[in-house]
Design an enzyme around this catalytic site. Structure first.
Site, PDB file in Angstrom:
ATOM      1  N   HIS A 206       0.802  -1.236   0.000  1.00 29.33           N
ATOM      2  CA  HIS A 206       0.000   0.000   0.000  1.00 29.33           C
ATOM      3  C   HIS A 206       0.829   1.278   0.000  1.00 29.33           C
ATOM      4  O   HIS A 206       0.283   2.368  -0.109  1.00 29.33           O
ATOM      5  CB  HIS A 206      -0.963   0.010   1.197  1.00 29.33           C
ATOM      6  CG  HIS A 206      -0.293   0.358   2.491  1.00 29.33           C
ATOM      7  ND1 HIS A 206       0.457  -0.561   3.192  1.00 29.33           N
ATOM      8  CD2 HIS A 206      -0.229   1.503   3.196  1.00 29.33           C
ATOM      9  CE1 HIS A 206       0.936   0.012   4.282  1.00 29.33           C
ATOM     10  NE2 HIS A 206       0.546   1.271   4.310  1.00 29.33           N
TER      11      HIS A 206
HETATM   12  C1  UD1 Z   1      -2.539   5.218   6.220  1.00 32.26           C
HETATM   13  C2  UD1 Z   1      -1.281   5.613   6.962  1.00 32.26           C
HETATM   14  C3  UD1 Z   1      -0.238   4.497   6.859  1.00 32.26           C
HETATM   15  C4  UD1 Z   1      -0.817   3.169   7.274  1.00 32.26           C
HETATM   16  C5  UD1 Z   1      -2.048   2.889   6.445  1.00 32.26           C
HETATM   17  C6  UD1 Z   1      -2.683   1.574   6.804  1.00 32.26           C
HETATM   18  C7  UD1 Z   1      -0.775   8.019   6.993  1.00 32.26           C
HETATM   19  C8  UD1 Z   1       0.086   9.063   6.435  1.00 32.26           C
HETATM   20  N1  UD1 Z   1      -0.670   6.808   6.422  1.00 32.26           N
HETATM   21  O1  UD1 Z   1      -2.220   5.196   4.834  1.00 32.26           O
HETATM   22  O2  UD1 Z   1       0.848   4.807   7.703  1.00 32.26           O
HETATM   23  O3  UD1 Z   1       0.141   2.140   7.078  1.00 32.26           O
HETATM   24  O4  UD1 Z   1      -2.977   3.954   6.681  1.00 32.26           O
HETATM   25  O5  UD1 Z   1      -3.839   1.374   6.097  1.00 32.26           O
HETATM   26  O6  UD1 Z   1      -1.509   8.268   7.915  1.00 32.26           O
HETATM   27  N2  UD1 Z   1      -9.817   4.562   2.242  1.00 32.26           N
HETATM   28  C9  UD1 Z   1     -10.965   3.791   2.169  1.00 32.26           C
HETATM   29  N3  UD1 Z   1     -11.546   3.402   3.344  1.00 32.26           N
HETATM   30  C10 UD1 Z   1     -11.038   3.739   4.543  1.00 32.26           C
HETATM   31  C11 UD1 Z   1      -9.867   4.501   4.598  1.00 32.26           C
HETATM   32  C12 UD1 Z   1      -9.254   4.899   3.438  1.00 32.26           C
HETATM   33  O7  UD1 Z   1     -11.452   3.470   1.102  1.00 32.26           O
HETATM   34  O8  UD1 Z   1     -11.612   3.369   5.579  1.00 32.26           O
HETATM   35  C13 UD1 Z   1      -9.175   5.030   1.013  1.00 32.26           C
HETATM   36  C14 UD1 Z   1      -9.044   6.532   1.008  1.00 32.26           C
HETATM   37  O9  UD1 Z   1     -10.127   7.106   0.412  1.00 32.26           O
HETATM   38  C15 UD1 Z   1      -7.768   6.769   0.237  1.00 32.26           C
HETATM   39  C16 UD1 Z   1      -6.961   5.523   0.478  1.00 32.26           C
HETATM   40  O10 UD1 Z   1      -7.841   4.544   1.013  1.00 32.26           O
HETATM   41  O11 UD1 Z   1      -8.014   6.875  -1.120  1.00 32.26           O
HETATM   42  C17 UD1 Z   1      -5.803   5.761   1.401  1.00 32.26           C
HETATM   43  O12 UD1 Z   1      -6.213   6.129   2.718  1.00 32.26           O
HETATM   44  P1  UD1 Z   1      -5.378   7.157   3.628  1.00 32.26           P
HETATM   45  O13 UD1 Z   1      -5.946   7.211   4.989  1.00 32.26           O
HETATM   46  O14 UD1 Z   1      -5.216   8.409   2.889  1.00 32.26           O
HETATM   47  O15 UD1 Z   1      -3.925   6.583   3.746  1.00 32.26           O
HETATM   48  P2  UD1 Z   1      -3.363   5.118   3.710  1.00 32.26           P
HETATM   49  O16 UD1 Z   1      -2.694   4.923   2.422  1.00 32.26           O
HETATM   50  O17 UD1 Z   1      -4.411   4.135   4.144  1.00 32.26           O
END
Ligand code: UD1
Length: 358
Positions: A206
């Site tokens: 990821h």
């Molecule tokens: C975040 C953390 C990372 C951790 C990871 C685990 C930061 C900077 N990064 O990254 O350290 O390892 O989480 O998952 O805080 N999304 C969903 N559903 C959700 C949450 C997110 O669909 O419940 C989607 C969001 O819309 C986005 C993507 O997943 O497009 C990434 O989510 P985001 O919270 O921005 O960061 P992660 O890459 O998950």
């Protein structure tokens, strides 16, 4: 003493669960409030962890949702500050390195509250990672560090933090792992893909460096598929990676992409796997304790003890690096590994004992 506990994203939930359980036992002396920032919001990334790990419903959910790094940071700070102005706390306890960790620390510190950082002091020294910036900023304003490794302690000393602020307690993520191991649960994928013990891989990807660029993601996956020697690869796909994969169309007979798994199901798979391929940090700690070979597809790690002591190897992000590690694995030459000091299942108790002295 009024203590706020912050959780925002998936890797936070297993770290706060044992702290809350230990706090419940001393609840008269420490009055805690659980704040969910809402950085992760759907059931697969958040809700199911609360259910499976028995974490109580948060007292407050800031519901910040998705956004850019700055948008999420800004929303969390604004909403948490607002809450603190109405209902202040004495201390805020943050865990790990996600955006919620940094944002809440800043908001609280600027209002004069004390900051406690669980898993403080670790560093990848890779400033291109948002998590590294979160760690640096949070640690710069932390009053008490609860650390997971001697390397973290050394990092903090080098930064000039006073010894009295640094408390090596072990790893709360491992408290959760050891406590829940008897409850690990075979996921549906086991029967669907006809899995056999120690005869399949688990893969997670990821990190922006691996998944945000189509060619890189495709080359990595192709090399892993090749190196697996026809063993099945179970790949629970993170939402960020799923968005990217939609456009690429990768297919292989032994590659099985599934939705993100619950905690008990994911760790069942890891415990019984032949090996794990990942770019996560937390998973390298869990594989170390479960003594499962782990290949990390990153060029650095903030958890070097998983390599020097544990079963992890840093493969890097260059897809060409994968084949030699796969060879070593199939030839049965992977190191056995050991478990870092105080990763013993009692870290949260040590933290709460110490909090009672504040
Ligand atoms: C975040 C953390 C990372 C951790 C990871 C685990 C930061 C900077 N990064 O990254 O350290 O390892 O989480 O998952 O805080 N999304 C969903 N559903 C959700 C949450 C997110 O669909 O419940 C989607 C969001 O819309 C986005 C993507 O997943 O497009 C990434 O989510 P985001 O919270 O921005 O960061 P992660 O890459 O998950």
């Amino acid at each position: 003493m009024k203590l706020d506990i912050i959780a925002g994203a998936r890797p936070n939930f297993m770290k706060i669960a044992p702290i809350i359980a230990a706090l419940e036992k001393v609840n008269i002396k420490i009055q805690y409030r659980l704040i969910h920032t809402g950085q992760h919001y759907d059931n697969k990334m958040s809700g199911s962890f609360f259910e499976q790990l028995g974490i109580p419903k948060p007292h407050v959910n800031l519901e910040v949702g998705s956004g850019t790094q700055a948008e999420q940071t800004a929303r969390i700070m604004e909403r948490y500050e607002n809450l603190l102005l109405k209902e202040p706390a004495d201390w805020v306890l943050v865990v790990g390195d996600v955006t919620s960790t940094m944002a809440c620390s800043i908001a609280a510190k600027k209002l004069g509250m004390g900051v406690i950082h669980v898993e403080g002091g670790i560093r990848s020294n890779d400033i291109t990672m948002p998590e590294e910036i979160n760690r640096m900023v949070t640690d710069a304003i932390t009053d008490i560090f609860y650390t997971t490794s001697e390397v973290a302690n050394q990092n903090l000393r080098k930064l000039g933090h006073d010894e009295s602020k640094i408390r090596y307690v072990g790893n709360t993520m491992i408290d959760t792992l050891l406590k829940n191991m008897p409850r690990f649960n075979k996921p549906k994928a086991w029967n669907v893909y006809d899995l056999n013990e120690k005869q399949y891989f688990v893969m997670t990807l990821h990190r922006p460096a691996n998944v945000d660029e189509e060619a890189q993601l495709k080359n990595l996956i192709n090399e892993i598929v090749k190196g697996a020697n026809d063993m099945p690869i179970i790949f629970p796909v993170h939402p960020r990676t799923a968005k990217m994969l939609k456009g690429i169309g990768i297919e292989a007979d032994n590659l099985h992409m599934i939705e993100p798994l619950g905690y008990l199901e994911f760790n069942y798979l890891v415990k019984h796997a032949f090996a794990v391929v990942t770019d996560s940090g937390g998973i390298t700690e869990e594989t170390t304790v479960m003594k499962v070979p782990c290949m990390t597809l990153r060029d650095n790690t903030e958890r070097p003890e998983t390599i020097t002591i544990g079963t992890n190897e840093l493969v890097g992000t260059n897809p060409d690096n994968i084949a030699p590690f796969m060879k070593k694995l199939h030839q049965g030459e992977w190191k056995a590994g050991d478990i870092p000091y105080l990763w013993d299942g009692h870290t949260a108790e040590r933290i709460v004992d110490d909090l009672l002295k504040l």
